[in-house]
Structures are given as structure tokens and as C-alpha cells.
Design a protein around this motif. Structure first.
Motif, PDB file in Angstrom:
ATOM      1  N   MET A  33      -6.796 -11.228   6.829  1.00 24.81           N
ATOM      2  CA  MET A  33      -7.754 -10.638   5.764  1.00 24.81           C
ATOM      3  C   MET A  33      -7.189 -11.229   4.153  1.00 24.81           C
ATOM      4  SD  MET A  33      -8.726  -6.581   4.597  1.00 24.81           S
ATOM      5  CE  MET A  33      -8.491  -6.411   6.574  1.00 24.81           C
ATOM      6  N   ASP A  34      -8.020 -11.347   3.573  1.00 25.54           N
ATOM      7  CA  ASP A  34      -7.749 -12.066   2.299  1.00 25.54           C
ATOM      8  C   ASP A  34      -7.259 -10.935   1.202  1.00 25.54           C
ATOM      9  OD1 ASP A  34     -10.241 -11.112   1.605  1.00 25.54           O
ATOM     10  OD2 ASP A  34     -10.913 -13.205   0.596  1.00 25.54           O
ATOM     11  N   VAL A  35      -6.672 -11.286   0.112  1.00 34.70           N
ATOM     12  CA  VAL A  35      -6.132 -10.110  -0.806  1.00 34.70           C
ATOM     13  C   VAL A  35      -7.437  -9.623  -1.380  1.00 34.70           C
ATOM     14  CG1 VAL A  35      -4.854  -9.850  -2.831  1.00 34.70           C
ATOM     15  CG2 VAL A  35      -3.751 -11.161  -1.252  1.00 34.70           C
ATOM     16  N   PRO A  36      -8.396 -10.231  -1.933  1.00 29.71           N
ATOM     17  CA  PRO A  36      -9.730  -9.500  -2.371  1.00 29.71           C
ATOM     18  C   PRO A  36      -9.959  -8.603  -1.479  1.00 29.71           C
ATOM     19  CG  PRO A  36      -9.628 -11.681  -3.159  1.00 29.71           C
ATOM     20  CD  PRO A  36      -8.538 -11.496  -2.228  1.00 29.71           C
ATOM     21  N   GLY A  37     -10.039  -8.979  -0.432  1.00 27.64           N
ATOM     22  CA  GLY A  37     -10.796  -8.137   0.801  1.00 27.64           C
ATOM     23  C   GLY A  37      -9.847  -6.820   1.099  1.00 27.64           C
ATOM     24  N   ILE A  38      -8.750  -6.961   0.891  1.00 25.70           N
ATOM     25  CA  ILE A  38      -7.873  -5.886   1.267  1.00 25.70           C
ATOM     26  C   ILE A  38      -7.931  -4.781  -0.004  1.00 25.70           C
ATOM     27  CG2 ILE A  38      -5.375  -5.014   1.300  1.00 25.70           C
ATOM     28  CD1 ILE A  38      -4.687  -7.486   2.624  1.00 25.70           C
ATOM     29  N   TYR A  39      -8.154  -5.595  -0.974  1.00 32.13           N
ATOM     30  CA  TYR A  39      -8.406  -4.657  -2.453  1.00 32.13           C
ATOM     31  C   TYR A  39      -9.619  -4.022  -2.230  1.00 32.13           C
ATOM     32  CZ  TYR A  39      -9.138  -3.023  -6.946  1.00 32.13           C
ATOM     33  OH  TYR A  39      -9.358  -2.115  -8.281  1.00 32.13           O
ATOM     34  N   ALA A  40     -10.628  -4.599  -1.812  1.00 36.85           N
ATOM     35  CA  ALA A  40     -12.202  -4.041  -1.804  1.00 36.85           C
ATOM     36  C   ALA A  40     -12.064  -2.856  -0.937  1.00 36.85           C
ATOM     37  CB  ALA A  40     -13.012  -5.254  -1.395  1.00 36.85           C
ATOM     38  N   ARG A  41     -11.440  -3.245   0.313  1.00 36.90           N
ATOM     39  CA  ARG A  41     -11.522  -2.091   1.275  1.00 36.90           C
ATOM     40  C   ARG A  41     -10.615  -0.811   0.730  1.00 36.90           C
ATOM     41  NH1 ARG A  41     -10.176  -4.711   6.900  1.00 36.90           N
ATOM     42  NH2 ARG A  41     -10.283  -2.441   7.537  1.00 36.90           N
ATOM     43  N   CYS A  42      -9.356  -1.038  -0.047  1.00 38.91           N
ATOM     44  CA  CYS A  42      -8.590   0.007  -0.478  1.00 38.91           C
ATOM     45  C   CYS A  42      -9.509   1.054  -1.666  1.00 38.91           C
ATOM     46  CB  CYS A  42      -7.347  -0.413  -0.719  1.00 38.91           C
ATOM     47  SG  CYS A  42      -6.243  -0.929   0.405  1.00 38.91           S
ATOM     48  N   SER A  43      -9.866   0.098  -2.482  1.00 40.07           N
ATOM     49  CA  SER A  43     -10.855   0.769  -3.503  1.00 40.07           C
ATOM     50  C   SER A  43     -11.936   1.464  -3.053  1.00 40.07           C
ATOM     51  CB  SER A  43     -11.506  -0.557  -4.275  1.00 40.07           C
ATOM     52  OG  SER A  43     -12.107  -0.027  -5.281  1.00 40.07           O
ATOM     53  N   ALA A  44     -12.745   0.890  -2.099  1.00 38.28           N
ATOM     54  CA  ALA A  44     -13.689   1.891  -1.216  1.00 38.28           C
ATOM     55  C   ALA A  44     -13.100   3.069  -0.787  1.00 38.28           C
ATOM     56  CB  ALA A  44     -14.499   1.005  -0.312  1.00 38.28           C
ATOM     57  N   ALA A  45     -11.959   3.057   0.024  1.00 40.57           N
ATOM     58  CA  ALA A  45     -11.515   4.197   0.566  1.00 40.57           C
ATOM     59  C   ALA A  45     -11.021   5.250  -0.633  1.00 40.57           C
ATOM     60  CB  ALA A  45     -10.107   3.854   1.331  1.00 40.57           C
ATOM     61  N   PHE A  46     -10.886   4.968  -1.652  1.00 45.16           N
ATOM     62  CA  PHE A  46     -10.722   5.994  -2.957  1.00 45.16           C
ATOM     63  C   PHE A  46     -11.946   6.269  -3.301  1.00 45.16           C
ATOM     64  CE2 PHE A  46      -9.759   7.288  -7.100  1.00 45.16           C
ATOM     65  CZ  PHE A  46      -8.695   8.267  -7.002  1.00 45.16           C
TER      66      PHE A  46
END
Length: 187
Positions: free
Chosen positions: A1-14
């Protein structure tokens, strides 16, 4: 998984948990001195800093512009706007290859985005706990961020004192408990 994808999913979780707050902005969290509003404000502050730092600004150039309560009268809309702007910044082509100027030195944009990702994910758990909602985190994100944190960031965080002491967990407690413990939480 790419870094922007990781960030997007973590941001969505919050963000999913922010949308469950309702009228519980004053609810206590497990973080000393922080209620739900203070916790969400903390993430909004980070999200407001994100475009500035990825744009090349220094800490001194941003100054105290994002100090204090940024949530205003409509905390949910404020959160949504700040989260969207930060996500758009991290998704910009080449963003993760840029150098960001942090308080503890220059870092690659990819590293800063992972720091933000971990903060969003761990605080998603904090917020879930404060609201009494589902606190199970995405297993794939937990595994990715635990590996990154242990290999690249934990020693730095302790050296610059931005995180409390690690909590020991019994062997076999699982990746989520391990990640949370490394961020000073009992999960």
C-alpha cells in the motif's frame, strides 16, 4: 500500500468516529486534560499544518496561526474541511517525495505522512474509547504502522519526548495491543 493510501485510510478511521460524536464534545478521553473536543481539535491542528509543511513552510513561518480552538461553532464541518485539505495535499503528485521542515529537523514527506497516519489511527482508538464505540482498528493498517514505527520512529519519538513511556503487554497480545502500548495506551 502506498503512503497516501495509508494516510487516507487512517484519516477515514478517525473521521468515521468524529461523525459519531453527536453532542458528546465534552466527553472525557483517556488522555489527561483532553475531552473529545480537544482531541478532535488536535487532529484539526495537524491537518491545518499539513498543507503548510508540505508546501515548504517552516515551523517559524507558520508560527502560532493554528494555536487554540480551531473548531468554532461547527466542529464537524471544520473537521471535515481540514481533513479534506490535508488528504488532498498528501495525494498531490510528488508530495511524499518533498522535504518537510519539522520541529525536530527536516524529514521526507513520506515519513511525515506516516507520522500523521499513526496519529490518526491511534487517536481513532482514543476517540472510540471516549465515545464507547467500536475500538477495533484496521488490522492491515495496524501491522503496517507497527512495523514502520518500531523500525523507524519509536526511538526518535522517545528522544524528542513527544510520546509517553511504552506500556508492556503480555506476549501474544496481538498487533493492535502492541501498537497502542508503544504509544502509551492499554488496549
Amino acid at each position: 500500500m502506498d503512503v497516501p493510501g495509508i494516510y487516507a485510510r487512517c484519516s477515514a478511521a478517525f473521521g468515521e468516529r468524529v461523525h459519531l460524536v453527536g453532542d458528546r464534545w465534552g466527553a472525557a478521553t483517556g488522555l489527561p486534560g483532553w475531552d473529545v473536543r480537544a482531541l478532535v481539535n488536535h487532529l484539526v491542528t495537524e491537518e491545518r499544518w499539513t498543507p503548510e509543511l508540505f508546501g515548504g513552510a517552516t515551523i517559524d513561518q507558520v508560527g502560532d496561526r493554528f494555536d487554540g480552538d480551531l473548531l468554532g461553532e461547527d466542529p464537524l464541518a471544520t473537521y471535515d474541511g481540514a481533513a479534506a485539505a490535508a488528504l488532498a495535499t498528501i495525494r498531490e503528485p510528488g508530495a511524499t517525495e518533498r522535504t518537510v521542515h519539522l520541529s525536530f529537523g527536516d524529514r521526507p514527506g513520506s515519513e511525515y505522512a506516516l507520522q500523521l497516519s499513526a496519529d490518526h489511527l491511534v487517536h481513532a482508538w482514543d476517540l472510540a474509547r471516549a465515545l464507547g464505540t467500536d475500538d477495533i482498528l484496521d488490522e492491515e493498517l495496524v501491522a503496517l504502522l507497527l512495523d514502520w514505527y518500531v523500525r523507524e520512529t519509536e526511538a526518535l519519538y522517545h528522544r524528542i519526548a513527544v510520546i509517553g513511556p511504552r506500556i508492556e503487554v503480555p506476549a501474544g497480545s496481538g498487533p493492535q495491543a502492541e501498537l497502542l502500548a508503544r504509544f502509551g495506551r492499554v488496549g
